[in-house]
Write a protein that holds these residues in place. Sequence first.
Motif, mmCIF file in Angstrom:
data_model
loop_
_atom_site.group_PDB
_atom_site.id
_atom_site.type_symbol
_atom_site.label_atom_id
_atom_site.label_comp_id
_atom_site.label_asym_id
_atom_site.label_seq_id
_atom_site.Cartn_x
_atom_site.Cartn_y
_atom_site.Cartn_z
ATOM 1 N N UNK A 4 6.149 40.424 39.442
ATOM 2 C CA UNK A 4 7.357 40.730 38.676
ATOM 3 C C UNK A 4 7.334 42.176 38.184
ATOM 4 N N UNK A 5 6.180 42.641 37.729
ATOM 5 C CA UNK A 5 6.051 44.028 37.285
ATOM 6 C C UNK A 5 6.287 44.983 38.451
ATOM 7 N N UNK A 6 5.717 44.665 39.599
ATOM 8 C CA UNK A 6 5.909 45.476 40.803
ATOM 9 C C UNK A 6 7.386 45.532 41.190
ATOM 10 N N UNK A 7 8.060 44.385 41.150
ATOM 11 C CA UNK A 7 9.487 44.341 41.486
ATOM 12 C C UNK A 7 10.314 45.166 40.498
ATOM 13 N N UNK A 8 9.966 45.104 39.221
ATOM 14 C CA UNK A 8 10.667 45.900 38.212
ATOM 15 C C UNK A 8 10.471 47.393 38.435
ATOM 16 N N UNK A 9 9.233 47.794 38.693
ATOM 17 C CA UNK A 9 8.962 49.206 38.992
ATOM 18 C C UNK A 9 9.750 49.650 40.226
ATOM 19 N N UNK A 10 9.780 48.793 41.241
ATOM 20 C CA UNK A 10 10.474 49.146 42.489
ATOM 21 C C UNK A 10 11.969 49.339 42.253
ATOM 22 N N UNK A 11 12.561 48.502 41.404
ATOM 23 C CA UNK A 11 14.003 48.668 41.097
ATOM 24 C C UNK A 11 14.264 50.018 40.436
ATOM 25 N N UNK A 12 13.420 50.372 39.472
ATOM 26 C CA UNK A 12 13.582 51.663 38.781
ATOM 27 C C UNK A 12 13.362 52.815 39.763
ATOM 28 N N UNK A 13 12.326 52.704 40.589
ATOM 29 C CA UNK A 13 12.028 53.760 41.564
ATOM 30 C C UNK A 13 13.172 53.929 42.555
ATOM 31 N N UNK A 14 13.720 52.825 43.035
ATOM 32 C CA UNK A 14 14.847 52.919 43.978
ATOM 33 C C UNK A 14 16.053 53.572 43.326
ATOM 34 N N UNK A 15 16.303 53.252 42.062
ATOM 35 C CA UNK A 15 17.407 53.890 41.338
ATOM 36 C C UNK A 15 17.197 55.393 41.204
ATOM 37 N N UNK A 17 15.344 57.247 43.183
ATOM 38 C CA UNK A 17 15.450 57.835 44.522
ATOM 39 C C UNK A 17 16.922 58.007 44.899
ATOM 40 N N UNK A 18 17.732 57.001 44.621
ATOM 41 C CA UNK A 18 19.170 57.113 44.918
ATOM 42 C C UNK A 18 19.783 58.309 44.187
ATOM 43 N N UNK A 19 19.440 58.449 42.908
ATOM 44 C CA UNK A 19 19.958 59.573 42.137
ATOM 45 C C UNK A 19 19.533 60.904 42.757
ATOM 46 N N UNK A 20 18.253 61.016 43.089
ATOM 47 C CA UNK A 20 17.733 62.268 43.651
ATOM 48 C C UNK A 20 18.325 62.566 45.021
ATOM 49 N N UNK A 50 11.212 71.054 43.082
ATOM 50 C CA UNK A 50 10.475 70.125 42.225
ATOM 51 C C UNK A 50 11.018 68.698 42.352
ATOM 52 N N UNK A 51 12.335 68.575 42.494
ATOM 53 C CA UNK A 51 12.936 67.257 42.659
ATOM 54 C C UNK A 51 12.603 66.652 44.029
ATOM 55 N N UNK A 52 12.425 67.502 45.039
ATOM 56 C CA UNK A 52 11.995 66.991 46.355
ATOM 57 C C UNK A 52 10.587 66.408 46.264
ATOM 58 N N UNK A 53 9.740 67.030 45.453
ATOM 59 C CA UNK A 53 8.390 66.487 45.252
ATOM 60 C C UNK A 53 8.496 65.123 44.573
ATOM 61 N N UNK A 54 9.356 65.020 43.552
ATOM 62 C CA UNK A 54 9.559 63.731 42.891
ATOM 63 C C UNK A 54 10.062 62.692 43.882
ATOM 64 N N UNK A 55 10.997 63.098 44.726
ATOM 65 C CA UNK A 55 11.557 62.190 45.726
ATOM 66 C C UNK A 55 10.462 61.698 46.673
ATOM 67 N N UNK A 59 9.183 57.928 46.879
ATOM 68 C CA UNK A 59 9.272 57.308 48.201
ATOM 69 C C UNK A 59 7.946 56.723 48.632
ATOM 70 N N UNK A 60 6.862 57.417 48.318
ATOM 71 C CA UNK A 60 5.521 56.904 48.621
ATOM 72 C C UNK A 60 5.293 55.574 47.928
ATOM 73 N N UNK A 61 5.630 55.495 46.669
ATOM 74 C CA UNK A 61 5.401 54.269 45.906
ATOM 75 C C UNK A 61 6.244 53.125 46.455
ATOM 76 N N UNK A 62 7.494 53.403 46.771
ATOM 77 C CA UNK A 62 8.367 52.365 47.333
ATOM 78 C C UNK A 62 7.848 51.909 48.694
ATOM 79 N N UNK A 63 7.371 52.850 49.489
ATOM 80 C CA UNK A 63 6.824 52.512 50.806
ATOM 81 C C UNK A 63 5.591 51.627 50.674
ATOM 82 N N UNK A 64 4.739 51.907 49.687
ATOM 83 C CA UNK A 64 3.582 51.043 49.465
ATOM 84 C C UNK A 64 4.020 49.645 49.052
#
Length: 189
Positions: A4-15, A17-20, A50-55, A59-64
């Motif tokens: 559940x924690x992983x899924x929550x992190x993934x939702x935030x990360x995807x959001x 990434x979409x913004x970036x 700098x934002x490309x580095x964040x992206x 992306x790495x975390x979402x891919x994992x």
Amino acid sequence: MIEALSNGFARVERGMVRFLVVALPIMILVNVFGRFFKAPIFWLDELAVLMMVWLAMLGLSITLKSRDAVAVTLLTGAVPPAARKGLQLISDLVVLGFCVALIVLCYRWFNPLLLIHSDFNIETFAADSFNYIYQEPTETLGVPKFWFWLILPVVSVTSSVHALANLLRTCRTPRAAFVDPPEAHPVAE
């Protein structure tokens, strides 16, 4: 709970990434027009980099999390399902080990305990540790770089949670579920 924690992190990360993904081309286009009209916005270039580095890090975390990374399946396709599960467990352990090592390295780099011990005095921190992470400003933005570097410890923690969730999922999955990978069987049309 880890899942559940992983899924929550993934939702935030995807959001994020979409913004970036939307913000980056806009920043670049604004600066292209600025250069065309002889009024470039130099700090926008630096912010875009700098934002490309964040992206990339997000992306790495979402891919994992999704296990969508490029993989060579030559070995896993040639062994029986029981061995595939073992190879997946080894792979999950290596990824988790890397993520935990990244947490340790980020902790040593940011050294929060020494920063607290220095009463958040950056000069004292730098003098005690010879670590100037909190003093180095960006070239054009004038903001301390550590604000942008904070993506590293954040992603190391989220990636560790994703890797642990993947490891636990692999442990729970029965050996029989590790059948031939879908790409090993061509789809009949």
